[in-house]
Design an enzyme around this catalytic site. Sequence first.
Site, short mmCIF file in Angstrom:
data_model
loop_
_atom_site.label_atom_id
_atom_site.label_comp_id
_atom_site.label_asym_id
_atom_site.label_seq_id
_atom_site.Cartn_x
_atom_site.Cartn_y
_atom_site.Cartn_z
N GLY A 1 -4.13 -3.84 -8.09
CA GLY A 1 -4.38 -2.78 -7.14
C GLY A 1 -3.25 -2.64 -6.13
N LEU A 2 -3.61 -2.25 -4.91
CA LEU A 2 -2.66 -2.02 -3.82
C LEU A 2 -1.61 -0.98 -4.20
CD1 LEU A 2 -2.12 -5.66 -2.49
CD2 LEU A 2 -3.59 -3.89 -1.54
N CYS A 3 -2.05 0.07 -4.90
CA CYS A 3 -1.13 1.15 -5.27
C CYS A 3 -1.77 2.51 -5.00
CB CYS A 3 -0.71 1.02 -6.74
SG CYS A 3 -2.06 0.76 -7.90
N GLY A 4 -2.47 2.59 -3.88
CA GLY A 4 -3.03 3.86 -3.46
C GLY A 4 -4.12 4.35 -4.41
#
Length: 292
Positions: free
Chosen positions: A89-92
């Site tokens: 994750g951590l990709c908008g």
Amino acid sequence: MPSLKDLRNRIASVKATQKITKAMQMVAAAKLRRAQAAAEAARPYALRMNAVLANLAESVMGSPTAPRLLAGTGSDKVHLLIVCTAERGLCGAFNSSIARLARDKANSLLAEGKTVKIITVGKKGNDLLKRQFSSNIIEFVDLRSVRYIGFENADAVGRSVIARFEAGEFDVCTVFYSRFKSVIQQFPTALQIIPAQIPEKSAVVGSLAAYDFEPDEASILATLLPRNISMQIFAALLENAASEQGARMSAMDNATRNAGDMIKKQTMKYNRSRQAMITKELIEIISGAEAL
């Protein structure tokens, strides 16, 4: 009202988070160059493959000898959706936008009375879709151990899809992925790969050339169409890899900026609280001196 110690701890915590997001942004920028180069390098091959298939398909389309991967089964009752997302994750909104497109497609097909089967490539897509379509997911492809996507990874998925098609498990197959354009622009895309969507000859670069084929067109298509399916999945995974890093780079840049704004606000609040405390202590000292 938080104490000065609480404010200092909060500022230190946000600064540590800001360092992490800044580091992730720089790592994503470095990975993006490699992923973007790989995605752009695969596009010319896909274009030439489409040109060859357009020439071959014209002569066999409508013929009883046409391969089933090109002509289809003659039905569209069962649909297979291949949903390609990231492993992390951590990709908008990168993962959620692809999953939303696949979810909308699945819901519309189910509303029409069709049967939907799903293959998820990537942990995040599997996590997002299994909440609603756990009974529809027939296979999960985990690529967390793969550092760089290679053709062998896509070919394994392609062979599995073709084996299921030959076994009569579905009629139509669509792959979902995010097409990369720039760091701030990635477009969720749905591409039908079975039956193969062959563009018209006039729409394909180089398709107007005259070819003589040996052996016959049907035999060549029988070999090229399975490879084209693996190639389409490979191109989708490469586009996804570039889109993921672009989305993560943009998301971490926004997070770093937001952390900076939060640090400024907390620092101002800390300074005001400290000044108010000093002023209060001075007033108490002056009042005590006057009382004496």
